[in-house]
Design an enzyme around this catalytic site. Structure first.
Site, PDB file in Angstrom:
ATOM      1  CE  LYS A 182      -1.828   2.592   3.232  1.00 24.35           C
ATOM      2  NZ  LYS A 182      -1.674   3.853   2.475  1.00 24.35           N
ATOM      3  CD  GLU A 185      -2.799   8.550   3.317  1.00 28.22           C
ATOM      4  OE1 GLU A 185      -2.138   7.300   3.081  1.00 28.22           O
ATOM      5  OE2 GLU A 185      -2.959   9.055   4.554  1.00 28.22           O
ATOM      6  CD  GLU A 258      13.076   3.953   8.722  1.00 29.38           C
ATOM      7  OE1 GLU A 258      12.840   4.722   9.581  1.00 29.38           O
ATOM      8  OE2 GLU A 258      12.950   3.929   7.767  1.00 29.38           O
ATOM      9  CD  GLU A 389      10.098  12.217  12.507  1.00 32.74           C
ATOM     10  OE1 GLU A 389       8.998  11.331  12.697  1.00 32.74           O
ATOM     11  OE2 GLU A 389      10.840  11.259  12.155  1.00 32.74           O
TER      12      GLU A 389
HETATM   13  P1  NAI Z   1       1.661   7.839   8.789  1.00 27.92           P
HETATM   14  O1  NAI Z   1       2.334   6.918   9.685  1.00 27.92           O
HETATM   15  O2  NAI Z   1       0.388   8.383   9.200  1.00 27.92           O
HETATM   16  O3  NAI Z   1       1.788   7.262   7.267  1.00 27.92           O
HETATM   17  C1  NAI Z   1       2.474   6.368   6.811  1.00 27.92           C
HETATM   18  C2  NAI Z   1       1.686   5.233   6.077  1.00 27.92           C
HETATM   19  O4  NAI Z   1       0.919   4.465   6.932  1.00 27.92           O
HETATM   20  C3  NAI Z   1       0.956   5.803   4.726  1.00 27.92           C
HETATM   21  O5  NAI Z   1       0.815   4.585   3.840  1.00 27.92           O
HETATM   22  C4  NAI Z   1      -0.632   5.732   5.619  1.00 27.92           C
HETATM   23  O6  NAI Z   1      -1.639   5.500   4.779  1.00 27.92           O
HETATM   24  C5  NAI Z   1      -0.130   4.505   6.491  1.00 27.92           C
HETATM   25  N1  NAI Z   1      -1.029   4.544   7.776  1.00 27.92           N
HETATM   26  C6  NAI Z   1      -1.780   5.666   8.356  1.00 27.92           C
HETATM   27  N2  NAI Z   1      -2.613   5.179   9.497  1.00 27.92           N
HETATM   28  C7  NAI Z   1      -2.450   3.699   9.290  1.00 27.92           C
HETATM   29  C8  NAI Z   1      -3.159   2.745  10.110  1.00 27.92           C
HETATM   30  N3  NAI Z   1      -3.627   3.367  11.171  1.00 27.92           N
HETATM   31  N4  NAI Z   1      -3.078   1.547   9.945  1.00 27.92           N
HETATM   32  C9  NAI Z   1      -2.299   1.212   8.772  1.00 27.92           C
HETATM   33  N5  NAI Z   1      -1.548   2.309   7.916  1.00 27.92           N
HETATM   34  C10 NAI Z   1      -1.735   3.383   8.328  1.00 27.92           C
HETATM   35  O7  NAI Z   1       2.707   9.257   8.491  1.00 27.92           O
HETATM   36  P2  NAI Z   1       1.922  10.824   7.969  1.00 27.92           P
HETATM   37  O8  NAI Z   1       0.664  10.960   8.567  1.00 27.92           O
HETATM   38  O9  NAI Z   1       1.948  10.846   6.672  1.00 27.92           O
HETATM   39  O10 NAI Z   1       2.942  11.646   8.802  1.00 27.92           O
HETATM   40  C11 NAI Z   1       3.012  11.939   9.971  1.00 27.92           C
HETATM   41  C12 NAI Z   1       4.407  11.973  10.745  1.00 27.92           C
HETATM   42  O11 NAI Z   1       5.030  10.720  10.546  1.00 27.92           O
HETATM   43  C13 NAI Z   1       5.207  13.021   9.986  1.00 27.92           C
HETATM   44  O12 NAI Z   1       5.274  14.246  10.216  1.00 27.92           O
HETATM   45  C14 NAI Z   1       6.617  12.363  10.468  1.00 27.92           C
HETATM   46  O13 NAI Z   1       6.906  13.088  11.534  1.00 27.92           O
HETATM   47  C15 NAI Z   1       6.469  10.916  10.460  1.00 27.92           C
HETATM   48  N6  NAI Z   1       6.852  10.088   9.327  1.00 27.92           N
HETATM   49  C16 NAI Z   1       7.832   9.515   9.387  1.00 27.92           C
HETATM   50  C17 NAI Z   1       8.472   8.723   8.249  1.00 27.92           C
HETATM   51  C18 NAI Z   1       9.480   8.026   8.139  1.00 27.92           C
HETATM   52  O14 NAI Z   1      10.249   8.009   7.172  1.00 27.92           O
HETATM   53  N7  NAI Z   1       9.863   7.177   9.260  1.00 27.92           N
HETATM   54  C19 NAI Z   1       7.486   8.807   7.034  1.00 27.92           C
HETATM   55  C20 NAI Z   1       6.354   9.601   7.039  1.00 27.92           C
HETATM   56  C21 NAI Z   1       6.001  10.235   8.055  1.00 27.92           C
END
Ligand code: NAI
Ligand code: MG
Length: 487
Positions: A182, A185, A258, A389
């Site tokens: 997945k 989005e 990660e 972060e």
């Molecule tokens: P997120 O963790 O919500 O999204 C990342 C992925 O997880 C996306 O594909 C999303 O659709 C999916 N996701 C979201 N909620 C989920 C759930 N309940 N069950 C399964 N999958 C789910 O991250 P978001 O909202 O885009 O960003 C929020 C913060 O997260 C950022 O500000 C940053 O601090 C951190 N982040 C860290 C990343 C990294 O590389 N470690 C990458 C993206 C965000």
């Protein structure tokens, strides 16, 4: 390259080597963050679509399937072919990545080169994964089989869409798994394109499936699916915890995570200041700061602090912010409205809590989600900008005196993804490397991420490792076979 047969349907889901509509018929829109304009509508996957994708992946995983019987060397060659075709299509892919994500075009090309390297690295591993024979001291002959863990669910974020796809696909395919990915989005386009490329090079039906959709629906359906054997996730720590919980409650599928970071980069006064400023700058501003291992806490030793701050501020203010398709642009937009307001809000908190603004500190116009590269000095450990972060182009410069002090302050965080140290003193470098809570430590450099080296986090930055030989173990089950000897 004859690519006329490759057909990508950006408005459909990729299941069993076929582009299909979502079961619900629903769609969502993906936007260009540089101008907030709609790019296209995407078919919105949900539980029913994940179910279909898992069925296809399960069928492709059967012992007698084309995939499981093709032989490890042939499997490796197929991964190499995927890497090669991605390389052939890199201009189209880089354009799509920059359109959907907003990162400068050159950075998209770099990501693609790194994705190709990761796939090729794991392609070579496919026929070098094997077990051991074990001297059991009894009459049994024992050996281990290293078998693919099964159907793998992969949930990835938007900051490195192509690169993280490769990080997930390389080891999963080398191990012989099948999978359901997945994409985020915000950035579904390139995963759909690469799915079509995987069909073109001959991956059997069902080995690779791509289901775009939202996290709490499609993502959650993956994490809680009873017939997925492992879930691998890159994203926020908050969602990582939800994934672990759902994995445990459903079928105790294996989990690799990660997650986020608040990584320290420590600069000692024996290091060349200009070089240090440049390394620290790239450590935090790469990918507009939207990088899990960004070195956002820049600790600078007191003797060079003022000089460092002045030079860091100058370098940050010289960076060109703008259209990511222009070759001299260094800073594109942030990914979306949520990230944009989060970053601007944290910048305001820095000002309010008494940090000194040295550069940037504001948005750039209203056309896209652009934020000026921002530098704060006089940052203290208790400020929000030193603890949370940010995931944006914001550098925090903190002052320190001694190695023991800076080790303690470096570790004073829930995260532990990466750390850097710049010093000519080998003993200091060794002590720091041993003491810091981080999955990667970079000495006299930063962001030295390499597919040959394991990557992952201590503490709440994750579980398990990706890349390198260690990255394979998460995709393998070890089976011990003991055979009774009669002679
Ligand atoms: P997120 O963790 O919500 O999204 C990342 C992925 O997880 C996306 O594909 C999303 O659709 C999916 N996701 C979201 N909620 C989920 C759930 N309940 N069950 C399964 N999958 C789910 O991250 P978001 O909202 O885009 O960003 C929020 C913060 O997260 C950022 O500000 C940053 O601090 C951190 N982040 C860290 C990343 C990294 O590389 N470690 C990458 C993206 C965000
Ligand atoms: Mg989220």
């Amino acid at each position: 390259m004859a690519n006329s047969t490759i057909e990508v349907k950006f408005n459909q889901i990729f299941i069993n080597n076929t582009f299909v509509n979502s079961v619900s018929g629903k769609t969502f829109t993906t936007f260009n963050p540089a101008n907030k304009q709609k790019i296209t509508d995407i078919s919105e996957g949900d539980k029913a679509d994940v179910d279909l994708a898992v069925k296809a992946a399960r069928k492709a995983f059967k012992l007698e399937s084309k995939w499981r019987t093709m032989g490890a060397t042939a499997r490796g060659h197929l991964i190499t072919k995927l890497a090669d075709i991605i390389n052939v299509h890199k201009v189209a892919l880089a354009n799509l990545e920059t359109l959907d994500n907003g990162k400068p075009y050159e950075d998209s090309l770099t990501d693609i080169n790194n994705a190709v390297s990761a796939l090729k690295y794991y392609a070579g591993f496919a026929d070098k994964i094997h077990g051991k024979t074990i001297p059991t001291n009894d009459l049994n002959f024992a050996y281990t089989l290293t078998q693919p863990v099964g159907v793998v669910g992969q949930v990835i974020p938007w900051n490195y869409p192509i690169l993280l796809l490769a990080w997930k696909w390389g080891p999963a395919l080398a191990a012989g798994c099948t999978m359901v990915l997945k994409p985020a989005e915000q950035t579904p386009l390139t995963a759909l394109y690469i799915a079509a490329l995987s069909k073109e090079v001959g991956f059997p039906d069902g080995v690779i499936n791509v289901v775009p959709g939202y996290g709490p629906t499609a993502g959650a359906a993956i994490a809680s699916h009873p017939d997925i054997n492992k879930v691998t996730f890159t994203g926020s720590t908050e969602v990582g915890k939800i994934i672990m919980e759902q994995a445990a409650k459903s079928n105790m599928k294996r989990v690799t995570l990660e997650l986020g970071g608040k990584s320290p980069l420590v600069v000692f006064d024996d290091f060349n200041v200009d070089e240090a400023v440049k390394i620290a700058h790239d450590a935090v501003f790469s990918n507009m700061g939207q990088c899990c291992c960004a070195g956002t806490r820049t600790f600078v030793q007191e003797g060079i602090y003022d000089e460092f701050v002045e030079k860091a501020a100058k370098l940050a203010s010289e960076m060109k912010v703008g259209n990511p398709f222009e070759s001299d642009t260094k800073v594109g937009p942030l990914i979306d409205e949520t990230q944009y307001s989060k970053v601007l809000n944290l910048i305001e908190s820095g000002k309010l809590q008494g940090a000194k603004l040295e550069a940037g500190g504001s948005k750039v116009g209203d056309v896209g989600y652009f934020v000026r590269p921002t530098v704060f000095s006089n940052v203290t450990d208790d400020m929000r900008i030193a603890k949370e972060e940010i995931f944006g182009p914001v550098q925090q410069i903190l002052k320190f005196k001694t190695i023991d002090e800076v080790i303690e302050r470096s570790n004073n965080t829930e995260y532990g993804l990466a750390a850097g140290i710049l010093t000519k003193n080998i003993d200091i470098a060794l002590k720091f490397s041993e003491s810091v809570d981080a999955g990667s430590v970079w000495v006299n450099c930063y962001l030295a991420v390499n597919p040959l080296c394991p990557f992952g986090g201590f503490k709440q930055s994750g579980q398990g490792r990706e890349m390198g030989e260690d990255g394979l173990s998460g995709y393998l089950e070890i089976k011990t076979v003991s055979i009774k000897k009669h002679l």
